[in-house]
Write a protein that holds these residues in place. Structure first.
Motif, PDB file in Angstrom:
ATOM      1  N   ARG A 291       0.813  -1.210   0.000  1.00  0.00           N
ATOM      2  CA  ARG A 291       0.000   0.000   0.000  1.00  0.00           C
ATOM      3  C   ARG A 291       0.848   1.262   0.000  1.00  0.00           C
ATOM      4  O   ARG A 291       0.327   2.345  -0.281  1.00  0.00           O
ATOM      5  CB  ARG A 291      -0.928  -0.005   1.221  1.00  0.00           C
ATOM      6  CG  ARG A 291      -2.121  -0.940   1.077  1.00  0.00           C
ATOM      7  CD  ARG A 291      -2.981  -0.545  -0.096  1.00  0.00           C
ATOM      8  NE  ARG A 291      -4.279  -1.225  -0.107  1.00  0.00           N
ATOM      9  CZ  ARG A 291      -5.231  -0.960  -0.966  1.00  0.00           C
ATOM     10  NH1 ARG A 291      -5.037  -0.024  -1.887  1.00  0.00           N
ATOM     11  NH2 ARG A 291      -6.384  -1.598  -0.936  1.00  0.00           N
ATOM     12  N   ALA A 292       2.122   1.153   0.307  1.00  0.00           N
ATOM     13  CA  ALA A 292       3.020   2.301   0.203  1.00  0.00           C
ATOM     14  C   ALA A 292       3.632   2.312  -1.190  1.00  0.00           C
ATOM     15  O   ALA A 292       4.130   1.282  -1.665  1.00  0.00           O
ATOM     16  CB  ALA A 292       4.120   2.224   1.254  1.00  0.00           C
ATOM     17  N   PRO A 293       3.613   3.434  -1.893  1.00  0.00           N
ATOM     18  CA  PRO A 293       4.220   3.477  -3.229  1.00  0.00           C
ATOM     19  C   PRO A 293       5.691   3.043  -3.229  1.00  0.00           C
ATOM     20  O   PRO A 293       6.140   2.427  -4.192  1.00  0.00           O
ATOM     21  CB  PRO A 293       4.064   4.941  -3.628  1.00  0.00           C
ATOM     22  CG  PRO A 293       2.859   5.406  -2.896  1.00  0.00           C
ATOM     23  CD  PRO A 293       2.914   4.699  -1.570  1.00  0.00           C
ATOM     24  N   TYR A 294       6.419   3.345  -2.167  1.00  0.00           N
ATOM     25  CA  TYR A 294       7.823   2.926  -2.130  1.00  0.00           C
ATOM     26  C   TYR A 294       7.935   1.407  -2.118  1.00  0.00           C
ATOM     27  O   TYR A 294       8.734   0.825  -2.854  1.00  0.00           O
ATOM     28  CB  TYR A 294       8.512   3.522  -0.911  1.00  0.00           C
ATOM     29  CG  TYR A 294       9.954   3.082  -0.779  1.00  0.00           C
ATOM     30  CD1 TYR A 294      10.878   3.350  -1.786  1.00  0.00           C
ATOM     31  CD2 TYR A 294      10.391   2.398   0.339  1.00  0.00           C
ATOM     32  CE1 TYR A 294      12.199   2.943  -1.679  1.00  0.00           C
ATOM     33  CE2 TYR A 294      11.700   1.990   0.464  1.00  0.00           C
ATOM     34  CZ  TYR A 294      12.607   2.258  -0.550  1.00  0.00           C
ATOM     35  OH  TYR A 294      13.910   1.844  -0.434  1.00  0.00           O
ATOM     36  N   LEU A 316      12.888   2.336  -9.976  1.00  0.00           N
ATOM     37  CA  LEU A 316      12.462   3.605  -9.394  1.00  0.00           C
ATOM     38  C   LEU A 316      13.356   4.722  -9.918  1.00  0.00           C
ATOM     39  O   LEU A 316      14.578   4.577  -9.935  1.00  0.00           O
ATOM     40  CB  LEU A 316      12.557   3.545  -7.869  1.00  0.00           C
ATOM     41  CG  LEU A 316      11.461   2.773  -7.141  1.00  0.00           C
ATOM     42  CD1 LEU A 316      11.845   2.555  -5.684  1.00  0.00           C
ATOM     43  CD2 LEU A 316      10.142   3.525  -7.240  1.00  0.00           C
ATOM     44  N   PRO A 317      12.798   5.824 -10.326  1.00  0.00           N
ATOM     45  CA  PRO A 317      13.637   6.934 -10.793  1.00  0.00           C
ATOM     46  C   PRO A 317      14.370   7.588  -9.630  1.00  0.00           C
ATOM     47  O   PRO A 317      13.923   7.536  -8.481  1.00  0.00           O
ATOM     48  CB  PRO A 317      12.625   7.902 -11.420  1.00  0.00           C
ATOM     49  CG  PRO A 317      11.350   7.615 -10.692  1.00  0.00           C
ATOM     50  CD  PRO A 317      11.361   6.147 -10.390  1.00  0.00           C
ATOM     51  N   CYS A 336       8.113   9.515  -6.688  1.00  0.00           N
ATOM     52  CA  CYS A 336       6.860   8.757  -6.676  1.00  0.00           C
ATOM     53  C   CYS A 336       5.979   9.102  -7.867  1.00  0.00           C
ATOM     54  O   CYS A 336       5.639  10.278  -8.084  1.00  0.00           O
ATOM     55  CB  CYS A 336       6.110   9.041  -5.377  1.00  0.00           C
ATOM     56  SG  CYS A 336       4.551   8.134  -5.230  1.00  0.00           S
ATOM     57  N   PRO A 337       5.540   8.107  -8.651  1.00  0.00           N
ATOM     58  CA  PRO A 337       4.638   8.374  -9.787  1.00  0.00           C
ATOM     59  C   PRO A 337       3.263   8.882  -9.366  1.00  0.00           C
ATOM     60  O   PRO A 337       2.542   9.451 -10.186  1.00  0.00           O
ATOM     61  CB  PRO A 337       4.521   7.004 -10.474  1.00  0.00           C
ATOM     62  CG  PRO A 337       5.688   6.203  -9.978  1.00  0.00           C
ATOM     63  CD  PRO A 337       5.970   6.696  -8.603  1.00  0.00           C
ATOM     64  N   GLU A 372       2.101  -2.620 -12.716  1.00  0.00           N
ATOM     65  CA  GLU A 372       1.604  -1.435 -13.413  1.00  0.00           C
ATOM     66  C   GLU A 372       2.078  -0.151 -12.747  1.00  0.00           C
ATOM     67  O   GLU A 372       1.793   0.945 -13.244  1.00  0.00           O
ATOM     68  CB  GLU A 372       0.068  -1.466 -13.437  1.00  0.00           C
ATOM     69  CG  GLU A 372      -0.517  -2.667 -14.180  1.00  0.00           C
ATOM     70  CD  GLU A 372      -2.034  -2.709 -14.075  1.00  0.00           C
ATOM     71  OE1 GLU A 372      -2.597  -1.786 -13.441  1.00  0.00           O
ATOM     72  OE2 GLU A 372      -2.644  -3.655 -14.607  1.00  0.00           O
ATOM     73  N   PHE A 373       2.802  -0.274 -11.631  1.00  0.00           N
ATOM     74  CA  PHE A 373       3.188   0.914 -10.883  1.00  0.00           C
ATOM     75  C   PHE A 373       4.271   1.704 -11.608  1.00  0.00           C
ATOM     76  O   PHE A 373       4.255   2.927 -11.630  1.00  0.00           O
ATOM     77  CB  PHE A 373       3.667   0.505  -9.489  1.00  0.00           C
ATOM     78  CG  PHE A 373       4.038   1.661  -8.609  1.00  0.00           C
ATOM     79  CD1 PHE A 373       3.060   2.473  -8.065  1.00  0.00           C
ATOM     80  CD2 PHE A 373       5.361   1.965  -8.334  1.00  0.00           C
ATOM     81  CE1 PHE A 373       3.385   3.548  -7.261  1.00  0.00           C
ATOM     82  CE2 PHE A 373       5.704   3.035  -7.533  1.00  0.00           C
ATOM     83  CZ  PHE A 373       4.710   3.829  -6.984  1.00  0.00           C
TER      84      PHE A 373
END
Length: 374
Positions: A291-294, A316-317, A336-337, A372-373
């Protein structure tokens, strides 16, 4: 960060210890609901005809609002979590997240020049130095530097025994040999007389596991224990570590960068980013549906068995921020996208969501499946 929040976060029941002194394992029925995670525990009355659920045991180790800084710059920033009897808590994150510094703080071993605040309590005691080697112990990253090159390995284990127990030299030596034998070192009595440079890399790692568990501690902290080992030796060391944890009934704090290790060995996982908790919850749930984007970004970057061959892996950019270069908002926002305006102006606090704690304004928007993230 709300200091009391992680104390009630749900978990999977860990494996019980095998010796008579092993700590009790909490019942799966004792796991609280998300509504109780961020506040005082409220126990509902049992339904008619049903027994009341077994209450969760008090944590062995409680960390509340831990902050560690150097020259006024926070490196660990308000970290809170518990370690429960007999469980394995994995701590993961990129380099610079504060994982190893947190692990050292659990043993009262922060570097000189570091300023600390918050509390770390082991069975209610804040005197971590007095408990080190007795109730809490360390499996370090570099086994060779952890062992004295001028003393036989067995003598070093015997000294560890005598440092916390009033036993004879003969008894301490016998316990040292038994500990080496327990971790699978062949001909342990003879090997106990050998020096560290006469051991292979895998045997040295086994020896430091033996040293960490020889006094049957309540908590073992393993700081990247397999970093320098090949895949075969890495699996051997993890198996030995799991066996010894269960043999002495200890909880394990496993610091690693390897999410697959956490998936296979941990009951709960703490995902750290820039010195804070990004996500904390049952390992199976967090890694299956982050649930955390990271967390989602880390998992999306891993190779998939069903993925197309020779396809460049997503990543990850950017890179983690330096401790002194944090902005006002979420530390992960520049990478974060999903970042939106609130993410850039206000740092999120951990909140209960789907049976875990998540520090993110956009937690409900993390896609499923996670590929898909990125």
């Amino acid at each position: 960060m709300k200091p009391d929040a992680p104390a009630h976060e749900p978990h999977r029941a860990p494996s019980p210890g095998r010796h008579s002194g092993a700590r009790p394992t909490p019942s799966p029925d004792a796991a609280p609901t998300p509504d109780t995670e961020a506040g005082p525990h409220r126990t509902a009355p049992p339904a008619p005809g049903r027994a009341a659920p077994t209450p969760a045991p008090a944590p062995l180790l409680r960390v509340q609002d831990l902050r560690i800084s150097f020259d006024g710059v926070d490196v660990v920033r308000g970290l809170s979590f518990d370690v429960r009897p007999g469980e394995v808590l994995g701590i993961v994150g990129e380099s610079g997240a504060g994982k190893s510094l947190t692990a050292r703080a659990l043993l009262g071993m922060v570097p000189r020049g570091a300023a600390t605040s918050g509390t770390v309590l082991l069975r209610g005691s804040a005197d971590l130095a007095a408990e080190r080697g007795r109730r809490i112990s360390l499996v370090p990253q570099d086994a060779l530097s952890a062992l004295s090159p001028v003393h036989p390995v067995g003598d070093q284990l015997a000294a560890a025994v005598r440092s916390v127990r009033r036993v004879s030299r003969r008894e301490a030596a016998a316990r040292a040999v038994a500990a080496l034998d327990r971790v699978g070192i062949p001909d342990a009595a003879r090997r106990a007389r050998a020096y560290p440079h006469e051991y292979s890399g895998g045997m040295r790692q086994r020896a430091v596991i033996a040293m960490a568990t020889v006094n049957e501690p309540d908590v073992v902290v393993a700081d990247e224990p397999t970093t320098a080992l090949d895949e075969e030796r890495r699996e051997q060391v993890l198996r030995v570590l799991a066996e010894q944890r269960e043999a002495v009934g200890a909880a394990l704090v496993l610091v690693t960068h390897d999410l697959d290790v956490v998936r296979r060995h941990a009951d709960r996982v703490l995902v750290m980013y820039a010195g804070r908790a990004a996500e904390l919850g049952p390992a199976g749930q967090v890694l299956a549906r982050p649930r955390a984007p990271y967390t989602a970004g880390l998992l999306a970057s891993l190779p998939r068995p069903d993925g197309p061959p020779r396809r460049r892996l997503p990543a990850l950019p950017g890179s983690p921020p330096a401790p002194g270069a944090l902005g006002a908002g979420c530390a992960f926002a520049p990478r974060c996208p999903l970042a939106a305006d609130p993410c850039r102006t206000r740092e999120p606090e951990p909140q209960p969501l789907d049976g875990r704690l998540v520090a993110c304004h956009r937690a409900a928007d993390v896609p499923d499946p996670i590929r898909e993230f990125l």
